[in-house]
Design an enzyme around this catalytic site. Sequence first.
Site, PDB file in Angstrom:
ATOM      1  N   GLY A 199      -6.082  -4.819   6.427  1.00 12.64           N
ATOM      2  CA  GLY A 199      -7.117  -3.800   6.368  1.00 12.64           C
ATOM      3  C   GLY A 199      -8.351  -4.083   7.196  1.00 12.64           C
ATOM      4  N   GLY A 235     -10.615  -3.291   1.166  1.00 10.41           N
ATOM      5  CA  GLY A 235      -9.874  -3.123   2.418  1.00 10.41           C
ATOM      6  C   GLY A 235     -10.153  -1.796   3.083  1.00 10.41           C
ATOM      7  N   ASP A 236      -9.233  -1.389   3.940  1.00 11.05           N
ATOM      8  CA  ASP A 236      -9.376  -0.155   4.706  1.00 11.05           C
ATOM      9  C   ASP A 236      -8.991   1.088   3.911  1.00 11.05           C
ATOM     10  OD1 ASP A 236      -6.715  -1.265   4.713  1.00 11.05           O
ATOM     11  OD2 ASP A 236      -6.167   0.394   6.031  1.00 11.05           O
ATOM     12  N   ARG A 250     -13.175  -8.102  -2.644  1.00 10.85           N
ATOM     13  CA  ARG A 250     -12.807  -7.699  -1.273  1.00 10.85           C
ATOM     14  C   ARG A 250     -12.346  -6.230  -1.275  1.00 10.85           C
ATOM     15  NH1 ARG A 250      -7.888  -5.587   1.086  1.00 10.85           N
ATOM     16  NH2 ARG A 250      -7.943  -6.044   3.290  1.00 10.85           N
ATOM     17  N   THR A 264       0.884  -1.169   0.000  1.00  9.87           N
ATOM     18  CA  THR A 264       0.000   0.000   0.000  1.00  9.87           C
ATOM     19  C   THR A 264       0.907   1.199   0.000  1.00  9.87           C
ATOM     20  OG1 THR A 264      -1.932  -0.926   1.149  1.00  9.87           O
ATOM     21  CG2 THR A 264      -1.578   1.391   1.460  1.00  9.87           C
ATOM     22  N   THR A 307      -1.254   1.222   6.585  1.00  8.94           N
ATOM     23  CA  THR A 307      -0.937   0.028   5.802  1.00  8.94           C
ATOM     24  C   THR A 307      -0.927  -1.179   6.727  1.00  8.94           C
ATOM     25  OG1 THR A 307       0.765  -1.129   4.527  1.00  8.94           O
ATOM     26  CG2 THR A 307       1.530   0.613   5.994  1.00  8.94           C
ATOM     27  N   GLY A 308      -1.425  -2.300   6.217  1.00  8.94           N
ATOM     28  CA  GLY A 308      -1.471  -3.503   7.041  1.00  8.94           C
ATOM     29  C   GLY A 308      -2.774  -4.239   6.809  1.00  8.94           C
TER      30      GLY A 308
HETATM   31  N1  ASP Z   1      -4.248  -2.151   3.980  1.00  8.03           N
HETATM   32  C1  ASP Z   1      -4.239  -2.806   2.698  1.00  8.03           C
HETATM   33  C2  ASP Z   1      -5.511  -3.561   2.531  1.00  8.03           C
HETATM   34  O1  ASP Z   1      -5.941  -4.213   3.471  1.00  8.03           O
HETATM   35  C3  ASP Z   1      -3.101  -3.745   2.502  1.00  8.03           C
HETATM   36  C4  ASP Z   1      -1.807  -3.363   3.094  1.00  8.03           C
HETATM   37  O2  ASP Z   1      -1.548  -2.210   3.386  1.00  8.03           O
HETATM   38  O3  ASP Z   1      -0.968  -4.248   3.258  1.00  8.03           O
HETATM   39  O4  ASP Z   1      -6.051  -3.580   1.466  1.00  8.03           O
END
Ligand code: ASP
Length: 316
Positions: free
Chosen positions: A230, A206-207, A204, A176, A227-228
Amino acid sequence: MTRPVIAIHGGCGVMAKLDLTEADWADARRDLAEALRAGWRVLTAGGSAVDAVEAAIVVMEDSPQFNAGHGAALNAAGIHELDASIMRGADLGAGAVALVRRIRNPIRAARALLEQGGPVMLGATEADNFAARSGLDMVEQSYFTTERRVKSLASLKAKALEGTLKAASEAEKHGTVGAVALDSAGHLAAGTSTGGYNNKPEGRIGDTPIIGAGTYARNGVCAVSGTGAGEFFIRHAVGHEIASRIAYLGESLATAADQVIKSDLASYGIGAGIVSIDAYGNIAAPFNTDGMFRGWIDADGNLSVGTHAEVTTVSL
Ligand code: ASP
């Protein structure tokens, strides 16, 4: 007049140092620095925080190093479905797109929605159509695909079959890009763009396009881009949670950001990181993984970039 500040991330859960060559790491640091300079040029010319955030994110979307735009993750069907959002702290104006497949720079489509002032979020085909009508660059799916993501998808599918998915590296799972900025008028802004994660189910979301979760900016408080994993950012409304801790508990940005990333989210054993700036230009960039692509230019004009624990200062 406020002294401008910008901070960016290119995803947490970066690979172990040994998995890439020193040249690869240098390329990633170079592209982070380029993104920061693009945002900084806007800010030092008296431009807005929103313009700076968009400019920095476009550079990272165009770089193959990061999971957004060119180089984005592939879903389980081998398709790129991209999410992005941007928020203006001055009036809480926001724009977001989800599941887009043809927009070269999804952050530009989010920005176009923000400027229109109508719907905050558009999804899938109609978001693509909106971008095309707005005159944005449209591309084929193949534009987004890189060899690294094709390999990651194959490796994750193999691990899913073997039942060893949990052992997949954070780097295979995540990515991200995001940016936060404070401009010379004292306005904050935040933006985030992603391909999601490799092998995610079709449809799907995400956040990243969820205002208050992966992206949040509120003048006088803070700007946050995450990031992470989501799903956990959505459940904890991370961006809004950090802003609330500052606004209602009177916590500093560093305390609020650490609490949410290193304690609340870390308790699930998932990877997470953010970049954030408060109304005074303080920067916090905590992460709970081995590394996070990140960088900032502080109020004194010092440009720093990092991938793992250490951060190096490079020339502006
Ligand atoms: N946050 C992003 C998502 O869940 C993915 C990521 O940042 O690793 O889509």
